[in-house]
Write an enzyme that holds these catalytic residues in place. Structure first.
Site, PDB file in Angstrom:
ATOM      1  CB  SER A 127      -7.278  12.049   5.109  1.00 47.57           C
ATOM      2  OG  SER A 127      -8.432  10.976   4.050  1.00 47.57           O
TER       3      SER A 127
ATOM      4  CG  ASP B  43      -3.057   7.457   8.208  1.00 49.07           C
ATOM      5  OD1 ASP B  43      -2.165   7.031   8.716  1.00 49.07           O
ATOM      6  OD2 ASP B  43      -2.379   6.904   6.607  1.00 49.07           O
TER       7      ASP B  43
ATOM      8  CG  HIS C 253      -5.854   9.035   3.276  1.00 50.55           C
ATOM      9  ND1 HIS C 253      -6.585   9.158   4.768  1.00 50.55           N
ATOM     10  CD2 HIS C 253      -4.648   8.455   3.521  1.00 50.55           C
ATOM     11  CE1 HIS C 253      -5.874   8.605   5.601  1.00 50.55           C
ATOM     12  NE2 HIS C 253      -5.230   8.466   4.875  1.00 50.55           N
TER      13      HIS C 253
END
Length: 192
Positions: A16, A136, A43
């Site tokens: 991310s 995540d 992301h």
């Protein structure tokens, strides 16, 4: 610690905030021909047009493609999870695009890709978790280890946003902790 990637058919990389420069370096380190597939889950904002596939491949000899639903995973290819879809891997080693709810506020989310990769590829899967600002990918990385695969986290000290790899280490404490240059060296197949 092993200094080279074990026999693997799939390398899944999740990240991310702060991960894009690292991914570009990892792709640049791959030789023109490599014996495994690479799947990237990054992301991205869903409401902003994205040309991430072009950004990642701009300085590399490796072409990055966004797979379609039911495309088969082929060695020597780099796949990028499409914007606003979870990317799952089916038992026949094809992709499935899923539009279910965001996970960890993200779609695509890293966890479902890592978990489905672990289910299908088992010990022939390598998971890499890079810089990011949430957790995540942590559970997915643990799934890869539990299936006999190899788990790697970017050394949190080298991350712009260390929360994601730190969560990965909490969920999978046996994961290898490598700096970006070490990850690049690890996944570069031996030259014949």
């Amino acid at each position: 610690m092993a200094d080279k990637i074990p026999q693997t058919d799939l390398v899944v990389i999740g990240g991310s905030a702060g991960c894009v420069p690292v991914i570009i370096d990892l792709l640049d380190a791959l030789p023109p021909s490599f014996p495994f597939a690479v799947v990237l889950v990054i992301h991205r904002q869903k409401s902003v047009p994205s040309e991430m596939d072009k950004v990642l491949g701009s300085n590399s000899h490796v072409r990055v493609i966004e797979p379609n639903d039911k495309d088969f995973i082929l060695p020597g290819r780099v796949y990028l999870a499409p914007q606003n879809y979870h990317l799952l891997i089916e038992q026949d080693r094809s992709f499935s695009l899923d539009y279910s709810e965001p996970i960890h506020y993200s779609r695509p989310s890293i966890d479902p890709t890592f978990e489905s990769a672990a289910d299908v590829f088992g010990r022939r899967c390598t998971g890499i978790l890079l810089s990011g600002a949430n957790r995540d990918g942590a559970d997915g990385l643990a799934s890869i280890l539990q299936s006999g695969g190899t788990a790697i986290v970017q050394n949190p000290a080298t991350c712009d946003f260390p929360a994601m790899p730190q969560a990965g280490l909490e969920a999978a404490p046996e994961a290898l902790i490598l700096a970006p240059a070490e990850i690049a060296s690890f996944i570069s197949p031996e030259k014949p």
